[in-house]
Design a protein around this motif. Structure first.
Motif, short mmCIF file in Angstrom:
data_model
loop_
_atom_site.label_atom_id
_atom_site.label_comp_id
_atom_site.label_asym_id
_atom_site.label_seq_id
_atom_site.Cartn_x
_atom_site.Cartn_y
_atom_site.Cartn_z
N PHE A 13 0.39 -1.69 0.23
CA PHE A 13 0.39 0.23 -0.10
C PHE A 13 0.71 1.71 -0.03
N ARG A 36 7.44 -10.37 -1.72
CA ARG A 36 6.44 -12.24 -2.08
C ARG A 36 5.42 -12.85 -2.46
N ASP A 37 4.78 -11.31 -2.96
CA ASP A 37 3.39 -11.33 -3.58
C ASP A 37 3.48 -10.83 -5.11
N THR A 73 8.06 -2.88 4.02
CA THR A 73 7.52 -3.93 4.30
C THR A 73 7.10 -4.12 6.01
N ALA A 75 6.00 -3.99 10.67
CA ALA A 75 7.34 -4.57 11.73
C ALA A 75 7.66 -6.01 11.72
N LEU A 81 15.19 -8.40 7.93
CA LEU A 81 15.49 -7.37 6.69
C LEU A 81 16.97 -6.52 6.87
P1 NAD Z 1 1.85 -3.67 3.44
O1 NAD Z 1 0.57 -4.71 4.12
O2 NAD Z 1 0.35 -3.05 2.20
O3 NAD Z 1 2.43 -3.90 2.20
C1 NAD Z 1 3.80 -4.99 2.75
C2 NAD Z 1 4.85 -5.15 1.59
O4 NAD Z 1 6.12 -6.33 2.20
C3 NAD Z 1 3.47 -6.54 1.19
O5 NAD Z 1 2.99 -6.38 0.14
C4 NAD Z 1 4.31 -7.78 1.20
O6 NAD Z 1 3.86 -8.94 0.86
C5 NAD Z 1 5.45 -7.64 1.44
N1 NAD Z 1 6.74 -8.58 2.19
C6 NAD Z 1 6.33 -8.68 3.40
N2 NAD Z 1 7.79 -9.30 4.00
C7 NAD Z 1 8.00 -9.68 2.77
C8 NAD Z 1 9.22 -9.94 2.70
N3 NAD Z 1 10.22 -10.85 3.58
N4 NAD Z 1 10.23 -10.18 1.79
C9 NAD Z 1 8.89 -9.65 0.20
N5 NAD Z 1 8.15 -8.99 0.86
C10 NAD Z 1 7.19 -8.97 2.09
O7 NAD Z 1 2.25 -2.94 4.37
P2 NAD Z 1 1.98 -1.11 4.33
O8 NAD Z 1 0.53 -0.28 4.35
O9 NAD Z 1 2.34 -0.69 2.60
O10 NAD Z 1 2.97 -0.91 4.97
C11 NAD Z 1 4.01 -1.11 5.30
C12 NAD Z 1 4.76 0.72 5.73
O11 NAD Z 1 4.74 0.78 5.89
C13 NAD Z 1 4.26 -0.53 7.98
O12 NAD Z 1 5.37 -0.69 8.30
C14 NAD Z 1 3.13 0.58 8.33
O13 NAD Z 1 2.96 1.13 8.78
C15 NAD Z 1 4.09 1.65 7.76
N6 NAD Z 1 3.66 2.86 6.76
C16 NAD Z 1 3.38 4.14 6.99
C17 NAD Z 1 3.38 4.97 6.42
C18 NAD Z 1 3.94 6.79 7.04
O14 NAD Z 1 2.99 7.97 6.61
N7 NAD Z 1 4.58 6.33 7.17
C19 NAD Z 1 1.59 5.11 5.71
C20 NAD Z 1 1.65 4.20 5.75
C21 NAD Z 1 2.15 2.77 6.20
#
Ligand code: NAD
Ligand code: 89V
Length: 343
Positions: A13, A36-37, A73, A75, A81
């Motif tokens: 996202f 991974r997806d 990714t 937490a 990683l």
């Molecule tokens: P998400 O679940 O939509 O995306 C994470 C992606 O990482 C997924 O597609 C998953 O398949 C992949 N993934 C997970 N582990 C993996 C691995 N070991 N190897 C390869 N791929 C892997 O999550 P998101 O909503 O995009 O959020 C990600 C991070 O960003 C979270 O920690 C969230 O808190 C943070 N975030 C920060 C803000 C900000 O303003 N700083 C805003 C939104 C989200």
């Protein structure tokens, strides 16, 4: 100036914002991505024209040997990683929340320090232009020494449709959003020696708390209230604006709705529009967060080139994370907690 070659892990996202910001930044470019997806990997690869796509982070980092890795990714995956990147000598920028536990966070900081690898946490709310404007007023001394502050985020915006995992965890608002607000409080008022918190879950459809009110004791008499809610149906939906109020010995300031900054001193009140820029790839209401992504990633590149420690380094973020843990401990026990010694 050579262009730094980056690799991104996690094409979910929020990563799309990071990819847009990297594409806009001179001096850095994402050359490989990993998820991974397969569907998410393909979507981001196609959107940003990245052919080097990997399902496995270690394979990517060993083959590509990037100048830095952007870990986007959630937490639970961060420690493995970050430690992988440290073992390969690759500088890291890692999304918040940095870690699910203090032990993981300390281990990542130690691994990067031991390897001499730069580590920055993507703690971007303090990089929002409105928050930077507040900081400038404080530093200019216009309102004198601050003695009271409030950092407030209240909304009923549906964050769960874009980030479904936020509804599923035992913890919610302090860990996901309050972490930003607590970091902003540290940024504006300095570290806190004690925190007292109360939480509530108003929305029955989620597992974690969606309301938190926290009282922080900073140095001297400085006290702040950090309050956040995703259960607040207001006349005007302000997501994702952070509101700030500060009282100082010589005046006060208010960052109000619509990015309106008011500064009151003995000569009267002045107003300033501190709205974020609407970047070409940004969309309202997320544009203040999206602009902060560009600014924090620029800071990361500047620090890498200068060999300097980023403002939101891993070591710095331990203090924000300690406030998060201390807030949960306080809410669970009903007592005031010292984040430096009790978590
Ligand atoms: P998400 O679940 O939509 O995306 C994470 C992606 O990482 C997924 O597609 C998953 O398949 C992949 N993934 C997970 N582990 C993996 C691995 N070991 N190897 C390869 N791929 C892997 O999550 P998101 O909503 O995009 O959020 C990600 C991070 O960003 C979270 O920690 C969230 O808190 C943070 N975030 C920060 C803000 C900000 O303003 N700083 C805003 C939104 C989200
Ligand atoms: O910034 C964040 O970490 C997001 C949101 C603003 C939705 O809480 O998860």
């Amino acid at each position: 100036m050579t262009t730094l070659r980056g690799a991104l892990i996690g094409c979910g996202f929020f990563a799309v914002n990071q990819m847009h910001a990297w594409a806009q930044l001179p001096g850095a470019s994402i050359t490989a991505i990993c998820d991974r997806d397969p569907a998410r990997l393909a979507a981001v690869g196609q959107q940003f024209g990245i052919a080097a796509r990997y399902a496995d982070a270690e394979t990517m980092l060993r083959e590509v040997r990037p100048d830095f890795v952007d870990i986007a990714t959630t937490a639970p995956s961060h420690r493995a990683l970050v430690e992988l990147a440290a073992s390969l000598g690759i500088p890291v920028i890692c999304q918040k929340p940095f870690a699910p536990t203090m032990a993981d966070a300390r281990a990542m900081v130690a691994a990067c320090e031991a390897a001499g690898v730069p580590l920055m946490v993507h703690e971007n709310f303090r990089w929002q232009s409105a928050i930077l404007a507040v900081k400038r007023v404080l530093e200019a001394g216009d309102i004198g020494a601050p003695f009271f502050g409030r950092v407030s985020f209240r909304s009923a915006y549906d964050v769960f449709s874009g980030q479904p995992y936020l509804a599923e965890g035992e913890r919610f608002i302090i860990e996901d959003l309050g972490i930003h607000s607590l970091d902003v409080a540290r940024f504006l008022f300095g570290d806190a020696a004690a925190i007292t918190a109360r939480t509530a879950r108003v929305n029955p459809a989620i597992r974690g708390e969606d309301v938190a009110t926290m009282l922080l004791a900073h140095a001297g008499a400085m006290t702040s209230v950090v309050d956040c809610s995703y259960a607040t149906r207001a006349e005007e939906e302000l997501f994702p604006q952070t509101l700030v109020e500060i009282d100082g010995a010589a005046g006060s300031l208010k960052l109000g709705p619509g990015y309106r900054l008011s500064v009151t001193t003995s000569v009267g009140t002045r107003h300033e529009d501190v709205s974020p820029e609407l970047l070409p790839w940004a969309s309202r209401p997320w544009h203040n967060i999206q602009e902060s992504v560009l600014l924090i990633q620029r800071h990361f590149v500047e620090c890498l080139r200068a060999g300097s420690a980023p403002d939101t380094s891993g070591a710095d973020n331990l203090k924000t994370l300690a406030l998060v843990e201390a807030a949960y401990l306080s809410a669970a026990t009903g007592r005031t907690v010292d984040p430096a010694t009790e978590v």
